[in-house]
Design an enzyme around this catalytic site. Structure first.
Site, PDB file in Angstrom:
ATOM      1  N   ASN A 154      -3.620   1.875 -13.980  1.00 24.73           N
ATOM      2  CA  ASN A 154      -2.701   0.973 -13.297  1.00 24.73           C
ATOM      3  C   ASN A 154      -1.307   1.577 -13.333  1.00 24.73           C
ATOM      4  OD1 ASN A 154      -1.834  -1.486 -12.036  1.00 24.73           O
ATOM      5  ND2 ASN A 154      -1.001  -2.141 -14.013  1.00 24.73           N
TER       6      ASN A 154
ATOM      7  N   LYS B 270      -5.573  -9.078  -8.462  1.00 26.37           N
ATOM      8  CA  LYS B 270      -6.685  -9.865  -8.984  1.00 26.37           C
ATOM      9  C   LYS B 270      -7.057  -9.393 -10.386  1.00 26.37           C
ATOM     10  CE  LYS B 270      -8.669 -12.632  -6.125  1.00 26.37           C
ATOM     11  NZ  LYS B 270      -8.374 -14.077  -6.130  1.00 26.37           N
TER      12      LYS B 270
ATOM     13  N   GLU C 107       7.415   5.903  -8.729  1.00 25.30           N
ATOM     14  CA  GLU C 107       5.961   5.677  -8.822  1.00 25.30           C
ATOM     15  C   GLU C 107       5.204   6.639  -7.915  1.00 25.30           C
ATOM     16  OE1 GLU C 107       5.042   1.684  -7.648  1.00 25.30           O
ATOM     17  OE2 GLU C 107       6.090   0.818  -9.360  1.00 25.30           O
TER      18      GLU C 107
ATOM     19  N   ILE D  37      -9.228  -7.940 -13.264  1.00 26.02           N
ATOM     20  CA  ILE D  37     -10.276  -6.919 -13.273  1.00 26.02           C
ATOM     21  C   ILE D  37     -11.461  -7.462 -14.077  1.00 26.02           C
ATOM     22  CG2 ILE D  37     -10.860  -4.585 -14.062  1.00 26.02           C
ATOM     23  CD1 ILE D  37      -8.981  -4.749 -11.629  1.00 26.02           C
TER      24      ILE D  37
ATOM     25  N   GLY E 289       0.793  -1.229   0.000  1.00 25.40           N
ATOM     26  CA  GLY E 289       0.000   0.000   0.000  1.00 25.40           C
ATOM     27  C   GLY E 289       0.820   1.271   0.000  1.00 25.40           C
ATOM     28  N   SER E 290       2.065   1.203  -0.480  1.00 22.66           N
ATOM     29  CA  SER E 290       2.870   2.439  -0.471  1.00 22.66           C
ATOM     30  C   SER E 290       2.343   3.452  -1.491  1.00 22.66           C
ATOM     31  CB  SER E 290       4.355   2.134  -0.714  1.00 22.66           C
ATOM     32  OG  SER E 290       4.573   1.643  -2.005  1.00 22.66           O
ATOM     33  N   ASN E 291       1.822   2.970  -2.620  1.00 26.64           N
ATOM     34  CA  ASN E 291       1.233   3.916  -3.581  1.00 26.64           C
ATOM     35  C   ASN E 291      -0.045   4.538  -3.031  1.00 26.64           C
ATOM     36  OD1 ASN E 291       2.641   4.114  -6.369  1.00 26.64           O
ATOM     37  ND2 ASN E 291       2.821   1.949  -5.800  1.00 26.64           N
TER      38      ASN E 291
ATOM     39  N   ASP F 289      -1.661  -4.888 -19.553  1.00 28.79           N
ATOM     40  CA  ASP F 289      -0.645  -3.836 -19.748  1.00 28.79           C
ATOM     41  C   ASP F 289      -0.688  -3.183 -21.121  1.00 28.79           C
ATOM     42  OD1 ASP F 289       0.259  -4.559 -17.218  1.00 28.79           O
ATOM     43  OD2 ASP F 289       1.763  -5.929 -18.018  1.00 28.79           O
TER      44      ASP F 289
ATOM     45  N   HIS G 186       2.520   0.294 -13.554  1.00 25.57           N
ATOM     46  CA  HIS G 186       3.331  -0.888 -13.860  1.00 25.57           C
ATOM     47  C   HIS G 186       4.785  -0.534 -13.530  1.00 25.57           C
ATOM     48  CE1 HIS G 186       4.269  -4.616 -15.931  1.00 25.57           C
ATOM     49  NE2 HIS G 186       5.274  -3.987 -16.506  1.00 25.57           N
TER      50      HIS G 186
HETATM   51  C1  GRF Z   1       4.117  -1.318  -7.254  1.00 24.15           C
HETATM   52  O1  GRF Z   1       5.487  -1.486  -7.411  1.00 24.15           O
HETATM   53  C2  GRF Z   1       3.422  -1.281  -8.605  1.00 24.15           C
HETATM   54  O2  GRF Z   1       4.252  -0.932  -9.649  1.00 24.15           O
HETATM   55  C3  GRF Z   1       2.962  -2.693  -8.797  1.00 24.15           C
HETATM   56  O3  GRF Z   1       2.696  -3.172  -7.508  1.00 24.15           O
HETATM   57  C4  GRF Z   1       3.489  -2.492  -6.544  1.00 24.15           C
HETATM   58  C5  GRF Z   1       2.580  -2.056  -5.436  1.00 24.15           C
HETATM   59  O4  GRF Z   1       3.280  -1.588  -4.326  1.00 24.15           O
HETATM   60  N1  GRF Z   1       1.850  -2.725  -9.703  1.00 24.15           N
HETATM   61  P1  GRF Z   1       2.516  -0.939  -3.110  1.00 24.15           P
HETATM   62  O5  GRF Z   1       1.522  -1.957  -2.568  1.00 24.15           O
HETATM   63  O6  GRF Z   1       1.841   0.300  -3.614  1.00 24.15           O
HETATM   64  O7  GRF Z   1       3.578  -0.637  -2.097  1.00 24.15           O
END
Ligand code: GRF
Length: 191
Positions: free
Chosen positions: A103, A87, A175, A89, A11-13, A146, A105
């Site tokens: 998304n 999962k 990201e 979509i 969940g860092s994003n 993708d 990537h």
């Molecule tokens: C990210 O590196 C993204 O590119 C990929 O999954 C990872 C998710 O990381 N699709 P986080 O859960 O957001 O830390």
């Protein structure tokens, strides 16, 4: 503009998007966090922050695809943001949100995408190929892995002594700065 984040893992994003909203850089509202994984860092964060969240899987709901659409409608979601969601979509979601599912990537597309290309597999393939530039790509989700239109990419130089872990760290940092910018530019309230 209300957006939902779908995440299966750390969940860092998700955190980076929420932080951008709170700083006022992302003129949109994180209105729902959805995960198939009850133990994910993403749901842990959503609970701690008092965000609306939903744990949804084949085990929690008899018809998870229908429940997903219902939750998105109930929270008036305009945009679905995938952030490490592992999962498939559902087609019904792609039909209900055409051009409105994104998304991130962890590598350049289309070269380092496709079936089986996720997480560290991508970084391994990048290192093996000998390219000079790695970096995350934000794209629209369509029915093919993708392959939707690319909305943003940050080139991240591959260093001579990089291994998978070091490259992954720098790509993830990129990201976190790329995703909110793309959303703000293309979908934000002022965008
Ligand atoms: C990210 O590196 C993204 O590119 C990929 O999954 C990872 C998710 O990381 N699709 P986080 O859960 O957001 O830390």
């Amino acid at each position: 503009m209300n957006f939902a984040v779908f995440a299966s893992g750390r969940g860092s994003n998700l955190r980076a998007l929420h932080a951008a909203q709170r700083r006022g850089d992302l003129p949109a509202r994180l209105a729902l966090v959805l995960s198939n994984n009850s133990k994910s860092g993403a749901l842990e964060y959503a609970r701690a922050e008092g965000l609306a969240w939903l744990h949804l899987s084949g085990k929690t709901h008899a018809d998870p695809d229908a429940a997903m659409l219902e939750a998105l409608r109930a929270h008036a979601i305009d945009l679905v943001v995938l952030a490490g969601y592992m999962k498939r979509i559902p087609d019904a979601l792609i039909e209900a949100y055409p051009g409105r599912i994104l998304n991130v990537h962890p590598g350049p597309l289309p070269r380092f995408g496709g079936h089986g290309m996720f997480g560290q597999h991508v970084h391994a393939a990048v290192l093996e190929s000998g390219v000079d530039l790695a970096g995350p790509t934000v794209h629209v989700v369509t029915g093919d892995y993708d392959e939707g239109p690319i909305l943003g990419h940050t080139p991240v130089p591959v260093l001579a002594d990089d291994d998978i872990a070091s490259l992954e760290r720098r790509v993830q940092a990129a990201e976190h700065d790329l995703y909110w910018r793309v959303i703000a530019q293309h979908f934000g309230d002022a965008g």
